[in-house]
Write a protein that holds these residues in place. Structure first.
Motif: not given
Length: 333
Positions: A37, A39, A166-167, A170-171, A174, A177, A250-252
């Motif tokens: 991902t 991360a 969403p963006k 994702n940040r 990450r 993670q 994806r990160p989530p």
């Protein structure tokens, strides 16, 4: 005595080689989602895996004792050391085969299968009750738990952040993670580093160099360092399978998978001393988290290949170990 000392050194060397191949598999699994991902960079993830394995290994004494004393029973001496060495050869051989095809099989079950396969031709005692309770039952339960909990946690994440951008999400995931990947690395140390440490202690006991199941400090550092080296040199094949071929993470989903798998690993190691498979746990958690998108998002064909490798691991490693054990044990008795 000299022969037994040489045998102890040989078994420790084989355990190091097994841990190195384990790095291809289970240690790579611990960081696969974070790398896939994006991360974490591969260098950062490898450093995290090395540190986490070392820390986790100090909490894996229960697992180490289960592997060393709860799978087979052998009389001390050269024959016992030969059996342990042959068991390691069976596990190492299977690890190389599955690594070549990029299949995240279980090094844990390869090790147990190898020990059982090597013990049978030597007329040793296989503790089938312990294997059923501590290995086979957790082998079934842990992936089911991983899938179900990964699915439920991902549903909770989707509902909680349903209005998020969403963006930005994702940040944020990450960054999260980093914590979940560290938790996975520590959980892996509790499990897989501990299993290899249990084999080293078994060799020391069988060779008459210690009488209890205390783990020397040098064993912690040796096994953790070798796991990290194996991950660095060969882990990319397994990372690619878990991160891209099962589902495009994806990160989530990566966070949900790692949080789920690490929780299962902690409970198994600290609560029960059960040597469960990091591979099975994280792979099933990835599938569970990915299935929330839609069931077709999981590439079930790849998942089926992985399942096939899981089923074959125990008997295949056992067969290879038995083929080594049968002639070599005859030479030592």
């Amino acid at each position: 005595m000299n022969g037994e000392l040489v045998a102890v050194v040989a078994v420790v060397a084989l355990t190091v080689l097994f841990s190195y191949t384990n790095g291809f598999h289970d240690a790579a699994n611990a960081i696969a989602t974070s790398v896939s991902t994006r991360a974490l960079s591969i260098r950062t993830a490898l450093a995290l895996a090395a540190a986490g394995n070392l820390v986790g290994s100090f909490f894996g004494a229960k697992v180490a004792k289960t592997v060393g004393a709860g799978i087979v029973r052998l009389p001390p001496g050269l024959t016992a050391l030969t059996v342990v060495g042959c068991g390691l050869l069976g596990a190492i051989g299977w690890n190389f085969v599955t690594w070549y095809f990029g299949l995240p099989s279980s090094s844990s079950h390869a090790l147990v299968g190898g020990l059982v396969g090597a013990t049978l031709p030597a007329a040793g005692v296989v503790l089938w009750g312990g294997i059923a309770e501590d290995v086979l039952l957790p082998m079934v339960i842990s992936p089911l738990l991983g899938f179900a909990l990964g699915y439920l946690l991902m549903l909770a994440v989707l509902w909680t952040f349903r209005r998020g951008h969403p963006k930005k999400l994702n940040r944020g995931f990450r960054a999260a993670q980093t914590c979940s990947a560290a938790a996975m690395a520590v959980g892996h140390g509790m499990q897989d580093a501990a299993k290899s440490m249990g084999i080293v202690v078994l060799a020391l006991v069988a060779g008459g160099h210690q009488s209890d199941w205390h783990i020397p400090v040098w064993v912690y550092f040796l096994i953790s360092a070798v796991l990290a080296a194996g991950t660095y040199s060969g882990g990319r094949r397994i990372i690619a399978t878990l991160g891209r071929k099962v589902i495009d993470l994806r990160p989530p989903e990566g966070f949900a998978s790692e949080a789920t798998a690490s929780s299962v690993l902690y409970v198994a190691a600290l609560g029960f001393g059960a040597p469960i498979s990091t591979t099975h746990t994280i792979t099933s958690a990835i599938m569970g988290a990915g299935a929330t998108r839609r069931f077709s998002a999981v590439r079930w064909g790849t998942a089926g290949n992985i399942l096939g490798a899981w089923v074959l691991t125990f008997p295949a490693a056992g067969l290879v170990a038995a083929l080594f054990s049968w002639p070599l044990v005859a030479l030592t008795t």
